[in-house]
Design a protein around this motif. Structure first.
Motif, PDB file in Angstrom:
ATOM      1  N   LEU A 290      61.387  45.478  46.631  1.00  0.00           N
ATOM      2  CA  LEU A 290      60.191  45.952  45.934  1.00  0.00           C
ATOM      3  C   LEU A 290      59.396  46.845  46.875  1.00  0.00           C
ATOM      4  CD1 LEU A 290      59.183  42.588  44.198  1.00  0.00           C
ATOM      5  CD2 LEU A 290      60.691  44.413  43.352  1.00  0.00           C
ATOM      6  N   VAL A 291      59.639  48.128  46.773  1.00  0.00           N
ATOM      7  CA  VAL A 291      59.004  49.098  47.668  1.00  0.00           C
ATOM      8  C   VAL A 291      57.501  49.132  47.442  1.00  0.00           C
ATOM      9  CG1 VAL A 291      58.935  51.525  48.375  1.00  0.00           C
ATOM     10  CG2 VAL A 291      61.123  50.466  47.717  1.00  0.00           C
ATOM     11  N   SER A 292      57.079  49.113  46.163  1.00  0.00           N
ATOM     12  CA  SER A 292      55.644  49.134  45.859  1.00  0.00           C
ATOM     13  C   SER A 292      55.390  48.466  44.513  1.00  0.00           C
ATOM     14  CB  SER A 292      55.113  50.573  45.844  1.00  0.00           C
ATOM     15  OG  SER A 292      55.753  51.340  44.830  1.00  0.00           O
ATOM     16  N   LEU A 293      54.253  47.749  44.430  1.00  0.00           N
ATOM     17  CA  LEU A 293      53.818  47.094  43.189  1.00  0.00           C
ATOM     18  C   LEU A 293      52.318  47.345  43.010  1.00  0.00           C
ATOM     19  CD1 LEU A 293      55.580  43.583  43.338  1.00  0.00           C
ATOM     20  CD2 LEU A 293      56.159  45.496  41.832  1.00  0.00           C
ATOM     21  N   PRO A 294      51.934  48.575  42.719  1.00  0.00           N
ATOM     22  CA  PRO A 294      50.504  48.895  42.612  1.00  0.00           C
ATOM     23  C   PRO A 294      49.853  48.205  41.417  1.00  0.00           C
ATOM     24  CG  PRO A 294      51.838  50.743  41.887  1.00  0.00           C
ATOM     25  CD  PRO A 294      52.785  49.753  42.486  1.00  0.00           C
ATOM     26  N   GLU A 295      48.553  48.097  41.460  1.00  0.00           N
ATOM     27  CA  GLU A 295      47.800  47.379  40.426  1.00  0.00           C
ATOM     28  C   GLU A 295      47.774  48.128  39.099  1.00  0.00           C
ATOM     29  OE1 GLU A 295      45.311  44.638  40.698  1.00  0.00           O
ATOM     30  OE2 GLU A 295      45.964  44.004  42.681  1.00  0.00           O
ATOM     31  N   TRP A 298      52.674  53.200  38.453  1.00  0.00           N
ATOM     32  CA  TRP A 298      54.105  52.917  38.534  1.00  0.00           C
ATOM     33  C   TRP A 298      54.469  52.474  39.947  1.00  0.00           C
ATOM     34  CZ3 TRP A 298      57.950  53.477  34.715  1.00  0.00           C
ATOM     35  CH2 TRP A 298      57.487  53.940  33.480  1.00  0.00           C
ATOM     36  N   GLY A 299      55.350  51.492  40.041  1.00  0.00           N
ATOM     37  CA  GLY A 299      55.870  51.049  41.321  1.00  0.00           C
ATOM     38  C   GLY A 299      57.293  51.550  41.527  1.00  0.00           C
ATOM     39  N   GLU A 300      57.942  51.020  42.545  1.00  0.00           N
ATOM     40  CA  GLU A 300      59.322  51.438  42.843  1.00  0.00           C
ATOM     41  C   GLU A 300      60.095  50.267  43.431  1.00  0.00           C
ATOM     42  OE1 GLU A 300      61.847  54.563  45.689  1.00  0.00           O
ATOM     43  OE2 GLU A 300      59.651  54.467  45.794  1.00  0.00           O
ATOM     44  N   PRO A 338      62.201  53.224  38.986  1.00  0.00           N
ATOM     45  CA  PRO A 338      60.746  53.105  38.818  1.00  0.00           C
ATOM     46  C   PRO A 338      60.397  51.768  38.173  1.00  0.00           C
ATOM     47  CG  PRO A 338      61.663  54.498  37.099  1.00  0.00           C
ATOM     48  CD  PRO A 338      62.791  54.192  38.034  1.00  0.00           C
ATOM     49  N   ILE A 339      59.248  51.218  38.540  1.00  0.00           N
ATOM     50  CA  ILE A 339      58.777  49.957  37.972  1.00  0.00           C
ATOM     51  C   ILE A 339      57.610  50.257  37.042  1.00  0.00           C
ATOM     52  CG2 ILE A 339      57.959  47.628  38.433  1.00  0.00           C
ATOM     53  CD1 ILE A 339      59.092  47.798  41.227  1.00  0.00           C
ATOM     54  N   CYS A 344      55.243  45.760  36.877  1.00  0.00           N
ATOM     55  CA  CYS A 344      54.566  45.542  38.167  1.00  0.00           C
ATOM     56  C   CYS A 344      53.678  44.301  38.091  1.00  0.00           C
ATOM     57  CB  CYS A 344      53.699  46.761  38.528  1.00  0.00           C
ATOM     58  SG  CYS A 344      54.598  48.144  39.230  1.00  0.00           S
ATOM     59  N   ALA A 345      52.933  44.201  36.996  1.00  0.00           N
ATOM     60  CA  ALA A 345      52.034  43.056  36.827  1.00  0.00           C
ATOM     61  C   ALA A 345      52.831  41.751  36.727  1.00  0.00           C
ATOM     62  CB  ALA A 345      51.175  43.256  35.584  1.00  0.00           C
ATOM     63  N   MET A 346      53.936  41.790  35.997  1.00  0.00           N
ATOM     64  CA  MET A 346      54.779  40.592  35.864  1.00  0.00           C
ATOM     65  C   MET A 346      55.309  40.145  37.219  1.00  0.00           C
ATOM     66  SD  MET A 346      57.206  41.119  32.547  1.00  0.00           S
ATOM     67  CE  MET A 346      56.622  42.071  31.166  1.00  0.00           C
TER      68      MET A 346
END
Length: 457
Positions: A290-295, A298-300, A338-339, A344-346
């Motif tokens: 999980l490279v990124s999970l922004p609030e 989009w994440g990655e 892409p997330i 991301c929230a989940m």
């Protein structure tokens, strides 16, 4: 290239042991013009005698055959290779390089084919099939003696299958070949097998026959001498299985409300619907991926491996699942996906509530174990029934977990994401992507007709 060769290297006899260190067989190996050959024997005396004969021929300067690996003078004295002996040699050749599920596919095809080439039906069918499954697991056969209940059947198989050379006999060879093709086209009960299944088994048999030609067991591939109509297979995703975003949210809510175990699986299924992950990729998903999970963006994620379920018989480790490279990717190659902000929230909530496994694995069971097929399939089907109307539940709509991935890819394509980008995210080639999802691209016909109309004015 000339068949005769004098470049021969004969190695020492190798003892083959099982997991308890008990010697189970003796293997003689040698090379002819750089190509490796091997023969397995049950006793040291047999192996030593065979090796001595090879050594004697080499010392006399006798030519060896590149085709058979043995002295040319032995040509008329070569023992007849039975079908069963050939299948063991083929499995040994394929085992180190075949994917775990492909190993199982090879075993299934050879088991069916061998049923068509038995010389009699002395042994019960289930006992025969169990003995063949044991025989076609290269790892187990190398490490263990046959189970007590199968030992007699395994010994019987060595002398009660048709010689492989019979497949190319004029007239009768075609009859035997047709019998094999008919058998792999049926289920155990005699009903017609699914088209994909019979075609997959036929591909295995074709590869086996080509190997028989390669090692000199057959002069030609007998399958090519028989006209056989392959059943037509469905190569595109059925649009009826694809869910929309509203149905997806209903399903994910039903998963969350199902139970404590269900709450652990909401993000699990979410990864399939919002990121098009295959089940084996979700099982292997780890925090480092999980490279990124922004609030609120989009994440990655960057995938590195997958853990497909093959069964303990077909893996090198003896475990049900075994970690390997991503599907259709070289070892060490990664895939960025892409997330979706909803996913991301989940994932943030999931990690905060349940943590991760000792190896960083995101999805683990209540006791810290790996997420099993049995566990997530039970939740999937029960939540599907709760989330869908009676009409939807009786339809093909999202009938299996993999349909969540189909829905994601279809959504990306219908949203106008270029096919090369979708293929990259989903881990497909563009050609396969467009062929498989051709029927799931909606709403573009009207635009296409408008463009044609404007071009012809």
């Amino acid at each position: 290239m000339q068949d005769n060769c004098y470049d021969v290297r004969i190695h020492s006899i190798e003892k083959r042991k099982n997991a308890d260190g008990v010697v189970t067989s003796y293997r003689v190996s040698w090379k002819v013009s750089g190509k490796s050959w091997k023969e397995r024997f049950s006793t040291a005396a047999q192996a030593d005698a065979f090796r001595s004969e090879l050594m004697t021929a080499a010392r006399r300067g006798e030519p060896f055959s590149r085709r058979t690996g043995q002295p040319v003078a032995w040509k008329r004295e070569l023992p007849v290779m039975s079908w069963y002996a050939f299948t063991l040699a083929y499995v040994d050749a394929k085992w180190p390089y075949a994917a775990r599920n492909h190993r199982r596919g090879i075993a299934e095809a050879l088991t069916d084919a061998t049923e068509a080439l038995l010389t009699n039906d002395e042994h019960p069918r289930e006992s025969l099939r169990a003995a063949l499954r044991w025989s076609y697991s290269g790892r187990i056969r190398d490490a263990e003696q046959p189970p007590p209940g199968l030992a007699d059947t395994v010994r019987w198989l060595h002398t009660h299958t048709t010689p492989i050379s019979a497949l190319t006999e004029p007239g009768s060879g075609a009859v035997l070949t047709r019998a094999i093709l008919a058998r792999v086209s049926q289920t155990k009960d005699g009903n017609a097998a699914a088209a994909n299944t019979s075609n997959r088994k036929r591909m295995v048999l074709n590869n086996a026959m080509e190997y028989a030609v390669e090692i000199g067991a057959l002069p030609a591939n007998p399958l090519k001498a028989v006209k056989w109509s392959k059943p037509r297979t469905l190569t595109t995703v059925d649009p009826r299985v694809v869910i929309n975003i509203h149905q997806a949210r209903r399903f994910l809510n039903a998963v969350e409300k199902h139970s404590e175990r269900g709450r652990r699986m909401k993000a699990f299924f979410g990864c399939m619907y919002f990121a098009a992950l295959r089940p084996e990729e979700v099982v292997d998903l780890r925090k480092e991926h999980l490279v990124s999970l922004p609030e609120s963006d989009w994440g990655e994620m960057r995938l590195t491996n997958a853990e497909p379920r093959a069964g303990s018989r077909w893996t090198n480790s003896g475990k049900v699942r075994e970690r390997r490279e991503l599907k259709h990717r070289a070892k060490g190659e990664t895939r960025s996906v892409p997330i979706h902000p909803e996913l991301c929230a989940m994932l943030r909530e999931h990690v905060q509530q349940f943590g991760t496994g000792p190896d960083g694995r995101i999805f683990i069971g209540p006791r810290g174990g790996q997420m099993t097929d049995r566990a997530y399939l039970k939740i999937f089907h029960e939540a599907r029934t709760q989330a869908f109307t009676s009409v939807e539940a009786k339809s093909p709509l999202m009938d299996v977990p993999y349909s969540l991935r189909h829905a994601c890819v279809s959504t990306w394509l219908n949203a106008g994401v270029p096919a090369p980008q979708v293929a990259e995210w989903a881990g497909h080639s563009v050609d396969v992507l467009l062929r498989v999802y051709a029927k799931c691209i909606y709403g573009q016909q009207r635009d296409a007709m408008r463009r044609i109309w404007e071009a012809t004015q």
